[in-house]
Every structure is written in structure tokens, then in C-alpha cells.
Write a protein that holds these residues in place. Structure first.
Motif, PDB file in Angstrom:
ATOM      1  N   GLN A  54       0.863  -1.178   0.000  1.00 51.15           N
ATOM      2  CA  GLN A  54       0.000   0.000   0.000  1.00 51.15           C
ATOM      3  C   GLN A  54       0.900   1.228   0.000  1.00 51.15           C
ATOM      4  O   GLN A  54       1.325   1.708   1.045  1.00 51.15           O
ATOM      5  CB  GLN A  54      -0.929   0.011   1.214  1.00 51.15           C
ATOM      6  CG  GLN A  54      -1.978  -1.085   1.190  1.00 51.15           C
ATOM      7  CD  GLN A  54      -2.960  -0.978   2.343  1.00 51.15           C
ATOM      8  OE1 GLN A  54      -2.871  -0.072   3.163  1.00 51.15           O
ATOM      9  NE2 GLN A  54      -3.908  -1.889   2.400  1.00 51.15           N
ATOM     10  N   GLY A  55       1.204   1.738  -1.206  1.00 52.46           N
ATOM     11  CA  GLY A  55       2.169   2.809  -1.318  1.00 52.46           C
ATOM     12  C   GLY A  55       3.529   2.291  -0.891  1.00 52.46           C
ATOM     13  O   GLY A  55       4.014   1.275  -1.391  1.00 52.46           O
ATOM     14  N   ARG A  56       4.150   2.975   0.062  1.00 55.90           N
ATOM     15  CA  ARG A  56       5.451   2.540   0.576  1.00 55.90           C
ATOM     16  C   ARG A  56       5.318   1.625   1.791  1.00 55.90           C
ATOM     17  O   ARG A  56       6.318   1.114   2.298  1.00 55.90           O
ATOM     18  CB  ARG A  56       6.287   3.762   0.951  1.00 55.90           C
ATOM     19  CG  ARG A  56       6.666   4.637  -0.241  1.00 55.90           C
ATOM     20  CD  ARG A  56       7.595   5.756   0.195  1.00 55.90           C
ATOM     21  NE  ARG A  56       8.007   6.587  -0.937  1.00 55.90           N
ATOM     22  CZ  ARG A  56       8.823   7.617  -0.843  1.00 55.90           C
ATOM     23  NH1 ARG A  56       9.318   7.952   0.356  1.00 55.90           N
ATOM     24  NH2 ARG A  56       9.140   8.324  -1.905  1.00 55.90           N
ATOM     25  N   GLN A  57       4.098   1.438   2.255  1.00 52.33           N
ATOM     26  CA  GLN A  57       3.876   0.621   3.442  1.00 52.33           C
ATOM     27  C   GLN A  57       3.623  -0.829   3.054  1.00 52.33           C
ATOM     28  O   GLN A  57       2.956  -1.112   2.061  1.00 52.33           O
ATOM     29  CB  GLN A  57       2.695   1.162   4.244  1.00 52.33           C
ATOM     30  CG  GLN A  57       2.567   0.522   5.624  1.00 52.33           C
ATOM     31  CD  GLN A  57       1.484   1.184   6.452  1.00 52.33           C
ATOM     32  OE1 GLN A  57       0.533   1.730   5.909  1.00 52.33           O
ATOM     33  NE2 GLN A  57       1.620   1.146   7.767  1.00 52.33           N
ATOM     34  N   LEU A  58       4.168  -1.746   3.848  1.00 49.62           N
ATOM     35  CA  LEU A  58       3.969  -3.172   3.646  1.00 49.62           C
ATOM     36  C   LEU A  58       3.052  -3.702   4.742  1.00 49.62           C
ATOM     37  O   LEU A  58       3.374  -3.603   5.922  1.00 49.62           O
ATOM     38  CB  LEU A  58       5.315  -3.909   3.668  1.00 49.62           C
ATOM     39  CG  LEU A  58       6.320  -3.529   2.579  1.00 49.62           C
ATOM     40  CD1 LEU A  58       7.599  -4.342   2.720  1.00 49.62           C
ATOM     41  CD2 LEU A  58       5.725  -3.725   1.198  1.00 49.62           C
TER      42      LEU A  58
END
Length: 290
Positions: A54-58
Motif C-alpha cells: 500500500q504505497g510505501r507501506q507493507l
């Protein structure tokens, strides 16, 4: 089968803690490309995705969440096996706010004076979140307020605690039941041990306050009461200084708000550092296994 290497498991653990591949790479002194390649290799060897992007988030997948308890146990066992000094290392604790703010700081200071090479990482949250973090293997020892029903952990009595009803100093100390219920009650959030004890007593007495104001922090509740917004229920540990200073008033009521602090441990596994800390706690306050 080409099994994952230790660096793969360390990377997986770091990503789950940091929720970021970049931060995990920094923690392990890896380049971004090396960490990305290692994660790709791990997912290929296991045969499924470990995170949702999710974007730069895992975001960990359900399979990853199911894997984490065993991964944490593996990493801790590995640390115990290679550790040359049982008096060095870090203990990860998670505690309810009352325990974490008013009891643990002094105890940790005493323990650190005896064992200066043992470090602590302490996280504060409410009692229900303590159990969740323990389930996710984010801590080795948890501290909660009130009763806990769980077959997953060993639960032990630790200390007795008293929760009290408090109000603005200008209130009368002996209010009638009708006067108490007419007040705005300022309470902790759902999931808090303090809230659970209060709700149990209100149900026992068949009391229904006219108004509730929910605040998540004991300090916010104390400040609201000082401003005359209502009455509140907090641990005596959290308000003793303000009562002594005349900033808060201890109210008389038929509420029976005694409770116990409890320790939450993983079953069948106590690393050497944790055993040392538990022994220290036993010396400071008797622990009776449930």
C-alpha cells in the motif's frame, strides 16, 4: 528444498516491526536493492506473498501473521544459543498504562542498577492491546489489569491494585447515589482494564450514569476533572499525588474497585534474560501462578 537463510528471517522480522522495507534495510545495514531482492527470494521460496503493498507501506498477509509467533520463537532461541553472556541483551515488555507509568519505571531502575547490561523496550497500551501484541510475539512479557481469560498464555497474579472514584475538590465527598449518577462520568476507552472494572461494578449495583465522556489517557481524565467536567474512575496509583495536594477529591461510594495486576507470559518458553527479570519481580512482589 532451498531453505531460507537466517538473513531472510531477520529481514522478515524487521519489516514486520518497521512496516517499511526501507527502515528494515537500514536496521540490518542492507541496501534498498539487496533488501528488496532478499524479500523477493523469501516469497519465492515460501511460494506466496508475505505482504500487501500500500504505497510505501507493507501490510503483513494473514499467512505472515500466522508465521510470526514461530518466527519470533526461532529468533529468540537463536539469540539464546549464540549469546556468550546471559547478563546482556534486551527484554521486550508491553504494559497497561497504569503499570507502565506508575510501577515499572521504578522497578526497571532497580533492576538496571543490578544488571546494567540488560536493556528494555517498553510499549504502553490498554489491556486488550497487550494481549494482541503478545499474540503477535511483539513482547516477551505483558502486564495487564483485571482478569484475563486466555488459554494461549500463562497468566500470573502479580500485585493488588485499588481503583477509586475522584472528583473536583469543590464537590462534597459523600454524594448520594442520585447525585453521583447525575454527574458526567469521565471514563477510559473500551479495552482498558480500568474501564472493565468500573463497568463490572456499575452492573453489579444496577447503576446507569446519565452522561459518559470517554478519554483514552489517565492524564486527560485527571485534567478534565480538575476543570470541573465531571467525576472519574482511575487507579489510586495514578491520582495519589493529586489527592494529597488537594487537586482532586476522593469520593465515597459503594463501588468495590479492587483488582489485580497480572503477568502474561508465553507458554513453555522463558529465555534466560526473562527468567532473571521474573526472579527479580518475585523478590519485589510475590507471584502466584494461576
Amino acid at each position: 528444498m532451498n531453505y531460507p537463510s537466517p538473513r531472510h528471517w531477520l529481514l522478515l522480522d524487521a519489516i514486520c516491526r518497521q512496516h517499511s522495507l526501507t527502515k528494515a534495510a537500514d536496521q540490518l545495514a542492507l541496501s534498498q536493492s539487496a533488501a528488496s531482492q532478499a524479500l523477493k527470494e523469501l516469497e519465492q521460496r515460501l511460494g506466496h506473498a508475505l505482504f500487501l503493498r500500500q504505497g510505501r507501506q507493507l501490510i503483513p498477509t494473514q499467512h505472515t501473521l500466522d508465521l510470526l509467533p514461530r518466527l519470533q520463537l526461532f529468533l529468540e532461541l537463536q539469540q539464546d544459543l549464540v549469546s556468550a553472556d546471559p547478563d546482556k541483551g534486551q527484554l521486550r515488555l508491553v504494559a497497561s498504562e497504569t503499570v507502565g507509568c506508575y510501577l515499572l519505571p521504578g522497578l526497571l531502575a532497580q533492576f538496571t542498577a543490578l544488571h546494567p547490561h540488560i536493556d528494555f523496550k517498553l510499549r504502553l497500551c490498554n489491556s486488550s492491546e497487550v494481549l494482541q501484541l503478545m499474540h503477535q510475539q511483539q513482547a516477551q512479557l505483558g502486564f495487564v489489569e483485571g482478569p484475563v481469560l486466555s488459554a494461549e498464555f500463562d497468566i500470573r497474579h502479580w500485585r493488588q491494585d485499588l481503583t477509586v472514584l475522584i472528583g473536583h475538590p469543590l464537590l462534597h465527598q459523600n454524594l448520594s447515589t442520585e447525585q453521583l449518577l447525575a454527574q458526567r462520568w469521565i471514563v477510559r476507552e473500551q479495552g482498558s482494564g480500568t474501564r472493565a472494572v468500573l463497568e463490572h461494578e456499575l452492573a453489579r449495583l444496577h447503576w446507569t450514569p446519565n452522561q459518559l465522556l470517554e478519554l483514552e489517557r489517565p492524564e486527560a481524565i485527571k485534567q478534565a476533572i480538575k476543570q470541573g467536567l465531571g467525576i472519574g474512575c482511575l487507579p489510586l496509583l495514578a491520582v495519589q499525588d493529586e489527592i494529597n495536594a488537594g487537586q482532586l477529591l476522593l469520593l465515597q461510594s459503594p463501588l468495590q474497585l479492587q483488582r489485580h495486576f497480572r503477568l502474561v507470559q508465553h507458554k513453555n518458553y522463558q529465555p534466560a534474560l526473562l527468567q532473571k527479570f521474573l526472579h527479580f519481580l518475585q523478590q519485589s512482589s510475590v507471584i502466584n501462578a494461576l
